[in-house]
Design a protein around this motif. Structure first.
Motif, PDB file in Angstrom:
ATOM      1  N   LEU A  13       2.930   0.484   6.773  1.00 17.47           N
ATOM      2  CA  LEU A  13       1.774  -0.124   6.129  1.00 17.47           C
ATOM      3  C   LEU A  13       1.937  -0.032   4.621  1.00 17.47           C
ATOM      4  CD1 LEU A  13       0.548   1.973   8.608  1.00 17.47           C
ATOM      5  CD2 LEU A  13      -1.321   0.359   8.304  1.00 17.47           C
ATOM      6  N   ASP A  14       1.745  -1.157   3.937  1.00 25.33           N
ATOM      7  CA  ASP A  14       1.874  -1.216   2.488  1.00 25.33           C
ATOM      8  C   ASP A  14       0.481  -1.224   1.874  1.00 25.33           C
ATOM      9  OD1 ASP A  14       2.861  -1.434  -0.057  1.00 25.33           O
ATOM     10  OD2 ASP A  14       3.704  -3.430   0.177  1.00 25.33           O
ATOM     11  N   PRO A  36      -2.512   0.209   2.690  1.00 24.84           N
ATOM     12  CA  PRO A  36      -3.575  -0.230   3.609  1.00 24.84           C
ATOM     13  C   PRO A  36      -4.985   0.029   3.109  1.00 24.84           C
ATOM     14  CG  PRO A  36      -2.577   1.806   4.389  1.00 24.84           C
ATOM     15  CD  PRO A  36      -1.738   1.332   3.233  1.00 24.84           C
ATOM     16  N   PHE A  61       3.080   4.982   5.402  1.00 27.09           N
ATOM     17  CA  PHE A  61       2.261   4.058   4.608  1.00 27.09           C
ATOM     18  C   PHE A  61       2.327   4.413   3.138  1.00 27.09           C
ATOM     19  CE2 PHE A  61      -0.583   7.568   5.190  1.00 27.09           C
ATOM     20  CZ  PHE A  61      -1.518   7.530   4.157  1.00 27.09           C
TER      21      PHE A  61
END
Length: 252
Positions: A161-162, A164, A193
């Motif tokens: 996840l970038d 989030p 993430f």
């Protein structure tokens, strides 16, 4: 589960990560920290198969990334990007069903098991009652949960996840972080993430991967807090980091 072996990444003549090695296991929630432009998104793109590797290798579930065809890679890694998603003409369950694409037949027809996985994925993120709603009717936090459900429906051991929590307020940031922690532990996912939220990383994550260009430090969260790496990297005139409590404070 996810291994970086003597990995070098960069663009143009700039090296962001140089000869770094690290290993991330199943059942771990790992925060990827670093200053702006340090290479967080570049590393996530490389692991997802979308970025160029200058040297070294990435192993996913025991397989060399470079040897994986796209259809196989899609069963190992799922990615949730930072963009706000607003799809007006698809129900939430239809968006989540996109995660089943690697497993459906050549015309994309879902079977009963696919529908069960979609419903379970929505339930896991607390969005079961939103199955027949469209995302243009929902908050940023709710939309982010739906996109995580899509990644869960993809049924991969690794989820990336970038940023989030980028568009969420503080309560929703912690709620989303707690959700990711629960999914990593309960579903035995390896979740990595990127984030700028030091408090969330130090409070909720099992480990922290810190980019200090061109190095990558990976330690259990408590050890990272005591190591001095975070304090050294983020020290400035307006912010202080308390390694004893693991909190970031604004200086008076």
């Amino acid at each position: 589960m996810l291994e970086l072996e003597h990995l070098t990444l960069g663009y143009g003549e700039r090296i962001l990560l140089d000869n770094v090695s690290a290993r991330f296991s199943a059942g771990q929630l790992v925060a990827l920290l670093g200053r702006n432009g340090s290479g967080k998104s570049t590393l996530l793109r490389a692991v997802s198969g979308l970025g160029r590797i200058l040297k070294g290798s990435i192993r996913l579930a025991g397989r060399e990334l470079q040897t994986l065809p796209p259809d196989k890679l899609a069963t190992i890694v799922a990615t949730v990007t930072t963009e706000r998603v607003r799809i007006a003409n698809l129900y939430c369950e239809d968006v989540v069903a996109l995660g089943r694409a690697p497993y459906t037949n050549w015309i994309g027809r879902m079977q009963a098991e696919d529908a069960r996985i979609v419903a379970r994925s929505l339930g896991l993120v607390g969005m079961g009652s939103f199955a027949r709603k469209t995302m243009d009717q929902m908050s940023d936090g709710e939309c982010q949960r739906v996109m995580i459900a899509r990644a869960l429906a993809q049924d991969t051991p690794i989820i990336l996840l970038d940023e989030p929590t980028a568009f969420l307020d503080l309560p929703n940031r912690y709620e989303l972080g707690a959700l990711l922690r629960r999914l990593a532990h309960d579903e035995q996912k390896c979740i990595l993430f990127s984030t700028h939220d030091l408090d969330i990383a130090l409070t909720l994550c099992d480990a922290i991967a810190l980019i200090d260009t061109p190095h990558l430090h990976v330690l259990p969260t408590a050890e990272m807090a005591r190591s001095g790496h975070i304090e050294r990297l983020f020290r400035n005139d307006s912010v202080s980091f308390d390694a004893t409590t693991g909190t970031v404070r604004l200086k008076q």
